[in-house]
Design a protein around this motif. Structure first.
Motif: not given
Length: 471
Positions: A16-34, A69-71
């Motif tokens: 993501v640049g700007e010195g950021l090193t992590e992000a939190e997954i808010l929600s998934w829009y797909v699942k295995p098999g999609d 989600e939430g990780a």
């Protein structure tokens, strides 16, 4: 006879640049098999800057989601794998297929997926040590790949026939998605009534009402792993409530501590009779001079007054260059507006606000506020601010001592407008009065400059016609 060769492609948390090193997954829009296509949004993540939807750069079938989600995931960590169809060729031993795929994966460092709003980075990025909780994605994959979306919704006693898990992302506009998160509603469980199957606000409220109607002892309990939509309320006698500090809140806390202990703050206050300004605001609203759909508020006039004062005293629009030990007076004013959102306080800014007319400033201010409330502020819109306004008056607060945004020389607090007894033309009469507070970095701004700027802002708000003579 030919057969289709399928290779496994991995999509990593973008740099993501700007010195950021992590992000939190808010929600998934797909699942295995999609099935996913190049450019399709597969998840929404939150960085310390904003919430961003991530499109995937290839077409195929989702093989595995590595985090729930939430990780919170470090940049560069694989978050999803997709089986991609390759070129047709002669059948070969199954063991031979992974080798080209692995070679392709190894030879692909030139292309780096990036978040929306950022360009690709050519150099390597420095990351802090990876958290032990997110060190190995494989152990987390099992619960995510399970058929039922367990990480999202806790076991529910009542049947939920409306939850038809499909490979398609439910159709809804960003404000509706935000409302669903605030209400803890899984959009896949909502029956849409809008055009072309779009979920509306009314659909969400109807769904929530239907879920609450029976109110049994084992009512559905939604436990989303994302950040709270608002600060949790402690119930007396129910014990302590702990709120994880992450994302925007974490970045804000770090920035404010750095600012408070780096820049020597000085704050000055002044009470102002803004009766004429309030009349001017009403006139602009009623006449539609700035445009029929343009939002006019006292904040607009405060912003214009500040910009006019900066034009008269440009030294307030400055930054401190620690390396060069110099004061840098900025060539343009990027006006930040502090906005309270469910994810925390953010300060997007209006680029080159000093060059805008009153009408143009009103349009930009309205767009900035609407975008912030929807949680869709682009990361770039929160970079490069030079001076900020915080409107504490909307909360009924008279004044305060605002803390500078890091890198800025001044911040103006606009307090509540109240009807108070005031000496006007030799008589004590009721007038509309507000309190302004200007905090500034005493390394860049001395008492004289800060006082002149605050006095100019007060003078314009007392006599708005000065916008013409002084502007």
């Amino acid at each position: 006879m030919t057969t289709e060769v399928r290779s496994l492609r991995e999509f990593k948390m973008p740099d993501v640049g700007e010195g950021l090193t992590e992000a939190e997954i808010l929600s998934w829009y797909v699942k295995p098999g999609d099935t996913v296509t190049d450019g399709q949004v597969v998840c929404e993540v939150e960085t310390a800057k904003a919430a961003v939807e991530l499109p995937i750069p290839f077409t195929g079938t989702v093989e595995q989601l590595f985090f729930p989600e939430g990780a919170t995931v470090d940049v560069g960590t694989v978050i999803i794998s997709v089986a991609v169809a390759g070129e047709a060729g002669a059948p070969s031993a199954p063991a031979a297929a992974p080798a080209p795929a692995a070679a392709a994966a190894e030879a692909e460092p030139e292309r780096r997926e990036v978040l929306v709003g950022y360009g690709p980075r050519t150099g390597g990025s420095q990351r802090r040590a990876r958290r032990t909780t997110a060190a190995a994605p494989a152990p987390v994959a099992a619960p995510v790949a399970a058929p039922a979306p367990a990480p999202v919704v806790a076991p529910v006693a009542a049947p939920a026939p409306a939850v038809a898990v499909t490979g398609e992302r439910p159709l809804a506009k960003p404000p509706v998605r935000k409302l669903a998160k605030d209400l803890g509603i899984d959009l896949r469980a909502v029956t849409p009534t809008g055009p072309d199957g779009v979920i509306t606000r009314e659909d969400l409220h109807a769904h929530a009402a239907a879920a609450a109607a029976p109110a049994p002892a084992e009512a559905p309990v939604v436990e989303r792993a994302v950040e709270p939509a608002a600060a949790p309320v402690a119930v007396p006698g129910a014990g302590d409530v702990r709120v994880p500090v992450k994302g925007v809140r974490k970045a804000t806390a770090q920035a404010m501590v750095a600012s408070a202990f780096t820049a020597p703050h000085v704050t000055e206050f002044v009470q102002v009779d803004v009766t004429r300004t309030m009349k001017f605001v009403r006139r602009l609203k009623e006449s539609g001079e700035l445009g029929r759909d343009v939002r006019v508020s006292p904040l607009l006039l405060v912003a214009k007054a500040l910009l006019t004062a900066i034009k008269r005293h440009p030294g307030i629009n400055a930054q401190w260059d620690e390396a060069a030990q110099e004061i840098v007076i900025k060539g343009q004013v990027n006006l930040g507006i502090a906005a309270a959102t469910p994810r925390g306080l953010i300060v997007p800014n209006i680029k080159d606000a000093g060059a805008k007319t009153l009408s143009g400033l009103a349009v930009s201010l309205g767009e900035l506020i609407d975008t912030a409330r929807q949680g869709k502020t682009a990361p770039g819109d929160m970079q490069g601010g030079t001076v900020t306004i915080t409107n504490v008056g909307v909360f009924g607060v008279d004044s305060g001592t605002p803390i500078l945004n890091p890198g800025e020389a001044a911040i103006l607090a606009f307090g509540a407008v109240r009807e108070l007894p005031w000496v006007h033309k030799g008589k004590v009469v009721p007038r509309q009065v507000t309190t302004l507070a200007l905090s500034f970095d005493h390394r860049l701004v001395d008492g004289e400059l800060g006082s002149k700027v605050l006095a100019d802002i007060a003078g314009i708000l007392e006599y708005p016609k000065r916008l013409i003579t002084w502007g």
